[in-house]
Write a protein that holds these residues in place. Sequence first.
Motif, PDB file in Angstrom:
ATOM      1  N   TRP A 443      41.073 -30.750  36.946  1.00 50.92           N
ATOM      2  CA  TRP A 443      41.682 -30.372  35.670  1.00 50.92           C
ATOM      3  C   TRP A 443      41.520 -31.489  34.643  1.00 50.92           C
ATOM      4  N   THR A 446      38.190 -31.438  32.910  1.00 44.03           N
ATOM      5  CA  THR A 446      38.097 -30.418  31.858  1.00 44.03           C
ATOM      6  C   THR A 446      38.881 -30.838  30.619  1.00 44.03           C
ATOM      7  N   ASP A 447      39.994 -31.515  30.815  1.00 44.08           N
ATOM      8  CA  ASP A 447      40.784 -31.994  29.686  1.00 44.08           C
ATOM      9  C   ASP A 447      40.023 -33.061  28.905  1.00 44.08           C
ATOM     10  N   HIS A 453      40.388 -24.530  31.137  1.00 41.11           N
ATOM     11  CA  HIS A 453      41.002 -24.946  32.401  1.00 41.11           C
ATOM     12  C   HIS A 453      40.133 -24.481  33.573  1.00 41.11           C
ATOM     13  N   TRP A 455      41.116 -23.368  36.615  1.00 43.57           N
ATOM     14  CA  TRP A 455      41.877 -22.732  37.694  1.00 43.57           C
ATOM     15  C   TRP A 455      41.263 -21.448  38.219  1.00 43.57           C
ATOM     16  N   ILE A 501      49.444 -28.688  31.561  1.00 43.89           N
ATOM     17  CA  ILE A 501      49.009 -27.627  32.477  1.00 43.89           C
ATOM     18  C   ILE A 501      50.014 -26.481  32.389  1.00 43.89           C
TER      19      ILE A 501
END
Length: 525
Positions: A443, A446-447, A453, A455, A501
Amino acid sequence: MAFFDLHCHPGLKTLFLPQDGNQLSVWRDISPPDHVIGDILESQCSFKQIIQEGEVNLVCLTLYPPEIGILDQFLLKIGSIVFQGLIDRNRLEEMATLTVSYQEVFFQEFANITAGPGIEDQIDPAKKIKFLQRWADYDAKDADTLHVVFNFEGGHAFYDLKNKIKNIENVIRNFNAFIDKGYKVLYLTPAHLTPNEFMTHAYGNKLLSKGPLLPKGIGITAYGKRLMVNALKKNVLIDVKHMSLVSRRIFYKYRKQNFPDLPIIASHIGLAGESWTVFTSNRGIINPRKKSYGYKVAWLKNRGELEGTYFFPLSINFYNEDIREILESNGLIGISMDVRILGGKGNPSDLHKDFYSHEEYELLTSARANEKIEELFEHFDAGDIDNGNLMLKTINPEPQEIDDLRAVDEELTEIFSTYKKEVNAIEYKHHIRLVVNQLIRIWQITDWEGMSHPWDNICIGSDFDGLIETLQCCRNSTAFASFAQALKVELASVLLAYPKIEHSAAEIIDKFMFKNGSAFLEKWF
């Protein structure tokens, strides 16, 4: 709750006895005495465990003929003494000396997998296995049926006569012959743990002596390109696990240019916890030594995001940029259940040895590494690349160094110790945190990159029955339910420190354990 596994080997154990009708059943569990090699041989996924005890509804089942460079090693030979009735020395020698070809072993495993259970397997008659030929035959709500799609680990499985490539068109015919059977196949993993004629692989084994496992050459060969392009045209995706870093980077460029709409698979991985610029930054390389066979390098584990966790730094694991490439392709990342791959083996101060071919290490550490990768890719794309000698050296193999042999002996002493290792509550929780650490770092990438995101793109790729040392929290396929619950509890606690998140722990883990895999396969097929 149903579960999904992107990479498992229920048929592997059936190959180590003569194929005379008395070989182990794919439905049968192995029960090692007093946990001798317990944490390795307990990495199981027999059909009985998967379907009758594990609530698994859907798997990608790995077909893999073991390579000569692995078969001819003493771990399995010792195993043939310790585990009489499970491993036969003559059978190993038969496979290692070309008495049977990779293609023959490949179809022997397929025959073992597709054979039904015997009375002695004691399988509930309500439980069934369906080898999918049409996606319409998949029923996500059918808890009594294990739905199977296939994948291939190692392009060597399709070699022609004498386990070499004499004619690449014969290799392609071998590949296509299985595809023409009509079974659903999700991906091909072109490389594995020994040199092959398709591409340079990443070093990835600690238990066996190094010689037959050392990477050779540089990048992807013309044969590798031909095999991968044929696979993609047959709607079989490419798995970048086991590729060397240079091979991976070449493939990423080639996919973007020629198959931009096709997703990338990373089937059973862990993270290196680092950018691949580590090779040119001098941040972490310890005592690089040039040897006759290539370069030997040591790394310290990279500190994890969660306190007390670490990442395994070898290049068989994936760098930040690898994760970006896979997610940008809308691919699927399978997290391995191997404690070593997830950074949980050994002490933080331990040095971890990695091995590279001369050509790849000198490219990666060059100040012009990116330019050289681009040049290499251009030659590859044009078809005029010189990859050097990628053949496995089985006669007079590479010399072993004393410290490497000593490390193997120490590892063997540990795993062959005849003690019963009970589950320890502290270790159990730590291993849960190792998995959560992988999820949080993916995560974070990706940030950092400003991406969506991740997921929907992460799942389990256990590698069960792959002779791995498993996490205490997920030793085999029967543990998925308790593993999922423990992940939800730990992740819910961790998410309090990550307000960005927005998904709940329950949402993330339900996707991770089942929904992402089934959704990905439904979309692809």
